[in-house]
Write a protein that holds these residues in place. Structure first.
Motif, PDB file in Angstrom:
ATOM      1  N   LYS A   1      26.794   7.799  -5.634  1.00  0.00           N
ATOM      2  CA  LYS A   1      28.016   8.023  -6.405  1.00  0.00           C
ATOM      3  C   LYS A   1      29.255   7.459  -5.709  1.00  0.00           C
ATOM      4  CE  LYS A   1      25.865  10.137  -9.676  1.00  0.00           C
ATOM      5  NZ  LYS A   1      25.632   9.406 -10.961  1.00  0.00           N
TER       6      LYS A   1
ATOM      7  N   ASP B   1      25.307  12.102  -1.951  1.00  0.00           N
ATOM      8  CA  ASP B   1      25.283  10.972  -2.895  1.00  0.00           C
ATOM      9  C   ASP B   1      26.223   9.846  -2.455  1.00  0.00           C
ATOM     10  OD1 ASP B   1      27.686  12.218  -3.398  1.00  0.00           O
ATOM     11  OD2 ASP B   1      27.283  12.631  -5.515  1.00  0.00           O
TER      12      ASP B   1
ATOM     13  N   LYS C   1      15.007  13.036  -3.452  1.00  0.00           N
ATOM     14  CA  LYS C   1      16.410  13.025  -3.829  1.00  0.00           C
ATOM     15  C   LYS C   1      17.260  13.248  -2.598  1.00  0.00           C
ATOM     16  CE  LYS C   1      19.789  15.249  -6.837  1.00  0.00           C
ATOM     17  NZ  LYS C   1      20.362  13.980  -7.272  1.00  0.00           N
TER      18      LYS C   1
END
Length: 274
Positions: free
Chosen positions: A44, A14, A10
């Motif tokens: 994002k 973002d 991860k």
């Protein structure tokens, strides 16, 4: 570090602030493929920064865009991904002596969020296709950074400088930069004084060169001189390269003392914690 493993981890941030789509002559993936790939990876905030390189010497790669279509496509994409991923419209503009008016006319024609100013050519020579076999590396590097400084003194319609030490990717050797650190210092002082930023560009890892762009000494000196405007960009031309080695890049920036990174909306930097 294994690329596939890195991509599965991860990402600490973002965003991706240097990306391309099929509007760029060197990207074989469609806009839809690139944007779907970004959303699938959990990005994002995505800055699409397709190429505009006025005066580029290779006629097979003119690096220009139907700018009206580009704006319309990005506007539709913003609506499609609203609530899932924010799409910001930018350009990666190739900075070249003699082409400043052409660059300004395009940049000023539309309300872009973000402009990367990059050097893909050196005194009319394409850095990608240039034959470095018999080149005097230190002399070329010194002249390249002198050229960069002269151009940036004359052209300031950009927000950050892209892949600052791009020649490290192509020239074949990581040369000692100390003989021409003075001219690099002048470039960095100019950036700081004019409120311009720099990016950590991770694209060299996909080419196997494993070098940070910019190299550590340049980024460290930018910070020492008071530079704070830092973005992260993969330079992705394929969805698999989004956020490539971004976790490593974040740790790299933290080790050098950066505590914030930036996103841009309407050409204004916004600082986010690292």
């Amino acid at each position: 570090m294994d690329t596939i493993l890195t991509q599965k981890n991860k990402c600490m941030i973002d965003i991706d602030f240097h990306t391309h789509t099929g509007f760029s002559d060197d990207c074989d993936c469609t806009v839809e493929e690139m944007l779907e790939g970004a959303a699938a990876r959990g990005i994002k905030i995505l800055a699409v920064t397709d190429h505009f390189d006025p005066g580029y010497p290779d006629p097979e790669f003119p690096f220009t865009i139907d700018f009206h279509e580009y704006q319309e496509t990005m506007s539709a994409a913003r609506e499609k991904y609203r609530g899932t991923m924010e799409i910001l419209t930018g350009l990666e503009v190739g900075i070249m002596e003699g082409q400043f008016d052409a660059a300004n006319s395009v940049i000023n024609a539309y309300p872009y969020d973000f402009i990367i100013g990059s050097f893909h050519c050196h005194r009319g020579n394409d850095l990608y296709t240039f034959d470095y076999t018999d080149v005097d590396g230190p002399a070329m590097l010194e002249d390249f950074y002198t050229y960069m400084y002269d151009c940036l003194k004359a052209f300031d319609n950009y927000d950050i400088v892209g892949h600052f030490s791009i020649l490290d990717r192509y020239i074949g050797k990581l040369y000692d930069y100390s003989p021409f650190e003075d001219v690099i210092d002048e470039i960095l002082k100019l950036l700081v004084q004019s409120g311009k930023g720099i990016e950590i560009n991770t694209s060299s890892f996909k080419y196997g060169t494993g070098t940070w762009l910019p190299r550590e000494s340049i980024l460290r000196r930018y910070k020492e001189l008071g530079g704070e405007i830092l973005t992260f960009g993969s330079d992705a031309h394929n969805p698999e390269h989004y956020q490539l080695h971004f976790n490593d890049a974040v740790e790299f920036a933290r080790e050098l003392g950066f505590r914030y990174h930036c996103i841009f909306r309407k050409r204004k930097p916004e600082f986010l914690p690292l």
